[in-house]
Design a protein around this motif. Structure first.
Motif, PDB file in Angstrom:
ATOM      1  N   LYS A 221     -48.690 -67.936   2.479  1.00  0.00           N
ATOM      2  CA  LYS A 221     -48.769 -67.763   1.030  1.00  0.00           C
ATOM      3  C   LYS A 221     -49.959 -68.514   0.424  1.00  0.00           C
ATOM      4  O   LYS A 221     -51.090 -68.015   0.445  1.00  0.00           O
ATOM      5  N   LYS A 222     -49.742 -69.700  -0.091  1.00  0.00           N
ATOM      6  CA  LYS A 222     -50.818 -70.391  -0.817  1.00  0.00           C
ATOM      7  C   LYS A 222     -51.923 -70.855   0.147  1.00  0.00           C
ATOM      8  O   LYS A 222     -53.104 -70.784  -0.176  1.00  0.00           O
ATOM      9  N   CYS A 223     -51.509 -71.360   1.337  1.00  0.00           N
ATOM     10  CA  CYS A 223     -52.495 -71.953   2.252  1.00  0.00           C
ATOM     11  C   CYS A 223     -53.436 -70.880   2.796  1.00  0.00           C
ATOM     12  O   CYS A 223     -54.657 -71.039   2.734  1.00  0.00           O
ATOM     13  N   GLU A 241     -57.240 -63.828  -5.109  1.00  0.00           N
ATOM     14  CA  GLU A 241     -56.901 -64.372  -6.430  1.00  0.00           C
ATOM     15  C   GLU A 241     -55.408 -64.597  -6.630  1.00  0.00           C
ATOM     16  O   GLU A 241     -54.581 -63.910  -6.043  1.00  0.00           O
ATOM     17  N   HIS A 242     -55.094 -65.540  -7.521  1.00  0.00           N
ATOM     18  CA  HIS A 242     -53.722 -65.866  -7.897  1.00  0.00           C
ATOM     19  C   HIS A 242     -53.298 -64.927  -9.023  1.00  0.00           C
ATOM     20  O   HIS A 242     -53.178 -65.324 -10.175  1.00  0.00           O
ATOM     21  N   MET A 243     -53.135 -63.645  -8.669  1.00  0.00           N
ATOM     22  CA  MET A 243     -52.901 -62.615  -9.683  1.00  0.00           C
ATOM     23  C   MET A 243     -51.752 -61.703  -9.287  1.00  0.00           C
ATOM     24  O   MET A 243     -51.601 -61.359  -8.115  1.00  0.00           O
ATOM     25  N   GLY A 267     -44.825 -66.910 -16.480  1.00  0.00           N
ATOM     26  CA  GLY A 267     -44.149 -65.613 -16.493  1.00  0.00           C
ATOM     27  C   GLY A 267     -44.841 -64.514 -15.712  1.00  0.00           C
ATOM     28  O   GLY A 267     -44.735 -63.334 -16.074  1.00  0.00           O
ATOM     29  N   LYS A 268     -45.541 -64.854 -14.624  1.00  0.00           N
ATOM     30  CA  LYS A 268     -46.204 -63.801 -13.841  1.00  0.00           C
ATOM     31  C   LYS A 268     -45.204 -62.815 -13.247  1.00  0.00           C
ATOM     32  O   LYS A 268     -45.403 -61.609 -13.304  1.00  0.00           O
ATOM     33  N   THR A 269     -44.125 -63.374 -12.665  1.00  0.00           N
ATOM     34  CA  THR A 269     -43.140 -62.484 -12.038  1.00  0.00           C
ATOM     35  C   THR A 269     -42.514 -61.578 -13.106  1.00  0.00           C
ATOM     36  O   THR A 269     -42.318 -60.384 -12.879  1.00  0.00           O
ATOM     37  N   ASP A 290     -46.561 -59.906  -7.342  1.00  0.00           N
ATOM     38  CA  ASP A 290     -46.247 -60.833  -8.442  1.00  0.00           C
ATOM     39  C   ASP A 290     -47.020 -62.148  -8.360  1.00  0.00           C
ATOM     40  O   ASP A 290     -46.860 -63.004  -9.213  1.00  0.00           O
ATOM     41  N   ASP A 291     -47.856 -62.333  -7.310  1.00  0.00           N
ATOM     42  CA  ASP A 291     -48.462 -63.671  -7.185  1.00  0.00           C
ATOM     43  C   ASP A 291     -49.899 -63.658  -6.669  1.00  0.00           C
ATOM     44  O   ASP A 291     -50.696 -64.467  -7.111  1.00  0.00           O
ATOM     45  N   ILE A 292     -50.209 -62.776  -5.719  1.00  0.00           N
ATOM     46  CA  ILE A 292     -51.521 -62.861  -5.062  1.00  0.00           C
ATOM     47  C   ILE A 292     -52.146 -61.474  -4.966  1.00  0.00           C
ATOM     48  O   ILE A 292     -51.449 -60.482  -4.717  1.00  0.00           O
TER      49      ILE A 292
HETATM   50 MN    MN Z   1     -48.164 -68.654  -7.725  1.00  0.00          MN
END
Ligand code: MN
Ligand code: OXD
Length: 592
Positions: A221-223, A241-243, A267-269, A290-292
């Protein structure tokens, strides 16, 4: 193709499992260092998953929830000191400090590797080492990238299976392509003082120790998908991107995809799964991610995007049938809940969910509201995306989806209008780089403090932000069909402290305008800070909201804001692309 069997292998057998020499060698090195009792190569099958779940039910790592209301759902309680990402011990380890930039904690790679070696030494004795091959993105997409996570946590394995395309197909792709991100993870002793999340972007390598929490332990995920991928994307000419990615289908059946970046907890999700207001009869919303978001120009010059993930790792508190009915409906089966409360009839529960009263809190103690909330504030659900009623099957499209508009947003109680359109791609990069959120009443004396979170990537960009903005700017030369860029703010408050915009499903009204602009169907009012909508172009039927106030531009306050943005950008010194200051100077000059 070499097929993979699931199961435990002794060290000699490891050599027969994959034809990829680098992978074989790496697994062997890690085995020698960490000394596990067993090695298990994960194939991703249902049987394998069930065996892992059964093992965790046996030792209490998972607790089965009500079979009647939540079949296939489990609760996991983390160590109470291990419930969130740990930015202060997250490092980017490039040979030069400057390459990591002021936006990251940095450690010299040799020092970092030595530190991690000491921690990993013998850490898997008595445990099983799991080899988890995974693919970020549709298994046959040229935009996807693979990785292998080695972990000693079966909880990580079952979560990775939902969050990524995990198992034999990913390994087959790794064997075809030869390259993959190496992620080594051990929960260690879950000691916060022996916890590090290290990134070695030049080696495409991650080393994580001492945490079992999602963002620190689910390395895809983030890493990988943000920190390592952003670095990789820079050299390969794409964007990580974090989109979120959301598709908006109009009653004529035409769908436009929007990618949007917001800092965590904005509130991205919810936006990715929004339910349009009643009067948008015939409109549909499709969730791609919903995140990346990974995107790059296609042959037609448009940006094409994939969601590298296959599941949601969402924040539970506040998720309800009012705020996000699609998320709630996704969670009735086959989900893992981490650090939530439980009701008397064994259902998962969190603050804001419904009127039920929990009996047990997230630590497993009898629920007592005097002691604290039932669910930990960062408690989570993990669930396959396909269970979401608004799931878009375009999430599997190898080409991805074409992006019609990019939106950046922050949480700003004052100043920042509901929506601004950038004057150009370059000005859009400045809008993204100036993204910020105001802190809320959480800490005394801190209310209203503006924290910059460029492109919502502050904790996630794997290299110097100055170089990252230069990379963003370079897209202007790569294509002349780039999407327009917007900045939105759902969080304005009036003098009485009341939200001025209803948010949630009503954000559809702004997105509708954004899409109209991307099609050139309506004009804007040019201002110093960007293009503003004519009030009559945003549909506010049925709303009691002062659109005029939400769209006004306070010149004096904006002059102050621009100087604060300048101060922020100047931290990046000589590496800051000149273009950023040129864009900023232009806004200042236009403000007069
Ligand atoms: Mn996130
Ligand atoms: C997340 C975050 O978990 O941004 O997605 O923190």
């Amino acid at each position: 193709m070499h097929s993979v069997r699931a199961g435990a292998y002794n060290s000699d057998e490891v050599l027969t499992v994959t034809s990829n020499e680098i992978l074989k060698q790496w697994v062997d090195e890690v085995r020698e260092l960490t000394q596990p009792d067993n090695i298990h190569w994960c194939c991703g099958s249902d049987e394998e998953n069930q065996q892992l779940v059964n093992g965790m039910l046996g030792n209490g790592e998972l607790i089965e929830l009500s079979k009647e209301t939540h079949p296939g759902c489990y609760l996991h309680r983390s160590d109470p000191d291990d419930v969130a990402r740990v930015e202060h011990v997250t490092f980017i380890c490039t040979p030069e400090r400057e390459d990591a930039g002021p936006n990251n904690h940095w450690m010299e790679p040799t020092e970092a590797k030595a530190k991690m070696r000491d921690l990993y030494d013998g850490c898997m004795q008595g445990r099983t080492l799991y080899v988890v091959p995974y693919c970020m993105g549709p298994i046959d997409s040229p935009l996807s990238r693979c990785g292998v996570e080695i972990t000693d946590s079966p909880y990580v394995v079952v979560n990775m299976r939902m969050m990524t395309r995990m198992g034999s197909a990913a390994l087959a792709r790794i064997e075809r392509e030869g390259t993959f991100v190496k992620g080594l993870h051990s929960i260690g002793e879950l000691d916060p003082d022996r916890r590090f999340i290290m990134h070695f972007p030049e080696d495409l390598m991650i080393q994580s120790f001492g945490s079992g929490y999602g963002g620190n332990a689910l390395l895809g995920k983030k890493c990988h998908a943000l920190r390592i991928a952003s670095f990789q994307a820079r050299s390969e000419g794409w964007l990580a991107e974090h989109m979120l990615i959301v598709g908006i289908e109009n009653p004529q059946g035409e769908t436009h995809y929007v990618a949007a970046a917001f800092p965590s907890a904005c509130g991205k999700t919810n936006l990715a799964m929004l339910i349009p207001p009643a009067e948008y009869d015939g409109w549909k919303v499709w969730t791609v991610g919903d995140d990346i978001c990974w995107m790059q120009p296609g042959e037609d010059g448009r940006l094409w995007a994939i969601n590298p993930e296959a599941g949601f790792f969402g924040v539970a508190p506040g998720t309800s049938k009012n705020t996000n009915p699609n998320a709630l409906a996704s969670l009735n089966s086959n989900a893992i809940f981490t650090n939530v409360g439980v009701t008397a009839d064994n259902q998962p529960w969190w603050e804001g969910k419904d009127e039920m009263v929990p009996v047990t809190d997230w630590r497993g103690n009898p629920y007592d509201p005097e002691v604290g909330p039932a669910a930990q504030a960062n408690s989570r659900f993990t669930v396959p995306m396909k269970q979401c009623p608004s799931y878009s099957d375009k999430a599997e499209a190898p080409r991805g989806v074409p992006i019609s508009a990019i939106m950046f947003g922050g949480r700003r109680e004052r100043l920042v209008p509901l929506v601004i359109e950038s004057k150009s791609w370059q000005h859009g990069v400045l809008l993204g780089a100036s993204m910020a959120s105001e802190t809320t009443a959480a800490a005394i004396g801190e209310v209203g403090v503006v924290r910059r979170d460029p492109m919502a990537m502050k904790p996630f960009c794997g290299y110097n932000f100055a170089d990252y903005w230069a990379h963003w700017l370079s897209f202007a030369d790569r294509s002349n069909h780039l999407p327009p860029i917007f900045h939105v703010n759902w969080f304005r408050k009036d003098e009485a402290g009341q939200f001025m915009w209803p948010g949630f499903g009503d954000n559809m009204r702004v997105i509708e305008w954004v899409i109209k602009r991307s099609k050139g169907e309506v004009d804007i009012k040019p201002t110093a800070i960007g293009g503003m909508p004519h009030s009559s172009d945003i549909n506010v039927n049925g709303l009691d909201t002062d659109l005029g106030a939400l769209l006004e531009v306070d010149r004096d306050a904006w002059s102050v804001e621009m100087e604060q943005i300048r101060e922020y950008l100047e931290q990046y010194g000589d590496r800051l692309p000149n273009q950023m200051l040129k864009e900023l100077d232009q806004v200042v000059a236009d403000l007069g």
